[in-house]
Design a protein around this motif. Structure first.
Motif, PDB file in Angstrom:
ATOM      1  N   VAL A   1     117.683  48.654  40.705  1.00 27.69           N
ATOM      2  CA  VAL A   1     118.747  48.112  39.857  1.00 27.69           C
ATOM      3  C   VAL A   1     118.233  47.760  38.469  1.00 27.69           C
ATOM      4  CG1 VAL A   1     120.357  46.196  39.620  1.00 27.69           C
ATOM      5  CG2 VAL A   1     119.999  47.245  41.849  1.00 27.69           C
ATOM      6  N   THR A   2     116.997  47.306  38.395  1.00 30.85           N
ATOM      7  CA  THR A   2     116.445  46.888  37.105  1.00 30.85           C
ATOM      8  C   THR A   2     116.316  48.038  36.126  1.00 30.85           C
ATOM      9  OG1 THR A   2     114.220  47.164  38.024  1.00 30.85           O
ATOM     10  CG2 THR A   2     115.165  44.962  38.093  1.00 30.85           C
TER      11      THR A   2
ATOM     12  N   ALA B   1     121.984  38.667  44.551  1.00 26.75           N
ATOM     13  CA  ALA B   1     121.335  38.821  43.239  1.00 26.75           C
ATOM     14  C   ALA B   1     121.396  40.275  42.779  1.00 26.75           C
ATOM     15  CB  ALA B   1     119.873  38.353  43.330  1.00 26.75           C
ATOM     16  N   VAL B   2     121.246  41.205  43.714  1.00 26.25           N
ATOM     17  CA  VAL B   2     121.329  42.624  43.366  1.00 26.25           C
ATOM     18  C   VAL B   2     122.730  42.956  42.859  1.00 26.25           C
ATOM     19  CG1 VAL B   2     121.233  44.978  44.271  1.00 26.25           C
ATOM     20  CG2 VAL B   2     119.526  43.295  44.984  1.00 26.25           C
TER      21      VAL B   2
ATOM     22  N   ALA C   1     123.255  41.621  39.383  1.00 21.02           N
ATOM     23  CA  ALA C   1     122.597  42.454  38.379  1.00 21.02           C
ATOM     24  C   ALA C   1     123.400  43.718  38.098  1.00 21.02           C
ATOM     25  CB  ALA C   1     121.190  42.814  38.848  1.00 21.02           C
TER      26      ALA C   1
ATOM     27  N   ASP D   1     126.485  42.880  36.044  1.00 18.86           N
ATOM     28  CA  ASP D   1     126.151  42.473  34.674  1.00 18.86           C
ATOM     29  C   ASP D   1     125.443  43.577  33.890  1.00 18.86           C
ATOM     30  OD1 ASP D   1     127.204  39.999  35.180  1.00 18.86           O
ATOM     31  OD2 ASP D   1     125.280  39.056  35.666  1.00 18.86           O
ATOM     32  N   SER D   2     125.376  44.782  34.463  1.00 18.79           N
ATOM     33  CA  SER D   2     124.600  45.853  33.826  1.00 18.79           C
ATOM     34  C   SER D   2     125.292  46.465  32.615  1.00 18.79           C
ATOM     35  CB  SER D   2     124.317  46.957  34.848  1.00 18.79           C
ATOM     36  OG  SER D   2     125.528  47.574  35.270  1.00 18.79           O
TER      37      SER D   2
END
Length: 327
Positions: free
Chosen positions: A103-104, A129-130, A133, A136-137
């Protein structure tokens, strides 16, 4: 508005399928509550779309096959001879770029429409949390199609939608290891009944057609659509379900086009027998003898007894008890 995409047909060998079966399969999917059906160009050519724009618009309604409108052939007016009256069908461009990446490393600068695949082990990680993320990407359209290798895809899909995700891709009957469509739809129906508008009573018919098209059976105990999931044999289960179906049934069998069936086998008890014979006056002695013979017969046959076999066996026991020998 949640988007539910069915991908089942994209992985089929469609060479032996009729247009009628394909159309019927799509109609049943839409009836269940599907938003979009993903198709290949070959399938679009073989589906029987209405010939005129007006009829197509009425037929489609809110349905979408990755097909948004009719585009006239831009070259048609320049061609000699009679003009083509039938419109040229074009698929809505599938701009979802499939990514099986951390995801990062999502970068919305390069892709604005992404389908996330993989994530089969997400339930063992900090999935809230994943999801946060991902949301919010900055990606405009984010579709999730988690892999089902660890049998967690349904949970991942539902958690994604509950977390605020707006799009999920599935496959009927766990096809191609996509999230099982029928499980996701039932999860939405149970968790958000006011928002879910699909009719899941056609799932039985859809299962039968899927088996025909795919050339493979669906497991009899497959969650939601298995033919035997509402068969009850164990004595304590029968007693509980007859007193209160919600004891063992999270939803009514008719909801998915099925029905409850009490069956007689090695684990059956008195309540099952009285229910099947509809005879509350059966004596304790006769009940014990019939149950003993049922268990022996089922062990010998390796299956449950049919209603006809049960009646025959019960009659034999009753006749045996009425016979008396006098000296």
């Amino acid at each position: 508005m949640v988007t539910i995409i069915d991908r089942t047909l994209t992985t089929f060998n469609t060479s032996g399928m009729t247009a009628r079966d394909l159309n019927h399969f799509c109609n049943l999917l839409f009836t269940c509550g599907i938003t979009k059906i993903e198709l290949t160009p070959d399938l679009v050519d073989r589906l029987s779309f209405p010939a005129t724009a007006a009829v197509l618009k009425q037929w489609l309604g809110g349905r979408r096959f990755f097909l948004t409108q009719i585009y006239p052939d831009p070259l048609a007016s320049d061609r000699p001879g009679p003009k083509e009256s039938k419109p040229l069908w074009r698929l809505e461009p599938n701009e979802l770029v499939e990514k099986n990446i951390p995801v990062t490393k999502l970068n919305p600068r390069y892709h604005q429409k992404i389908r996330i695949t993989g994530l089969e082990d997400l339930m063992t990680r900090d999935y809230p949390a994943v999801f946060a993320a991902l949301l919010d990407s900055g990606v405009d359209t984010l579709d999730l199609c988690p892999d089902n290798q660890m049998h967690c895809a349904t949970a991942i899909a539902l958690e994604w939608l509950l977390a605020g995700g707006q799009s999920i891709s599935c496959g009927f009957a766990n096809h191609h290891n996509f999230p099982p469509l029928e499980e996701v739809l039932m999860g939405l129906k149970l968790s958000q009944p006011d928002l879910f508008t699909g009719d899941l009573s056609v799932l039985g018919e859809l299962r039968d057609l899927y088996e025909k098209l795919a050339g493979q059976p669906v497991g009899k105990m497959k969650a939601i659509i298995g033919t035997d999931i509402f068969k009850v044999e164990s004595g304590i289960h029968v007693d509980g379900v007859l007193k209160n179906p919600h004891t063992y049934e999270p939803f009514n069998p008719q909801t998915v086009g099925n029905q409850r069936e009490i069956v007689l086998g090695k684990h059956s008890g008195r309540q099952s027998l009285l229910y099947k014979l509809n005879d509350s006056d059966l004596s304790e002695s006769a009940t014990h003898t019939i149950l003993k013979r049922i268990k022996s017969r089922c062990t010998q046959l390796g299956r449950n007894l049919s209603d006809r076999e049960l009646r025959t066996l019960a009659s034999e026991v009753q006749n045996d008890k009425q016979k008396k020998v006098y000296c």
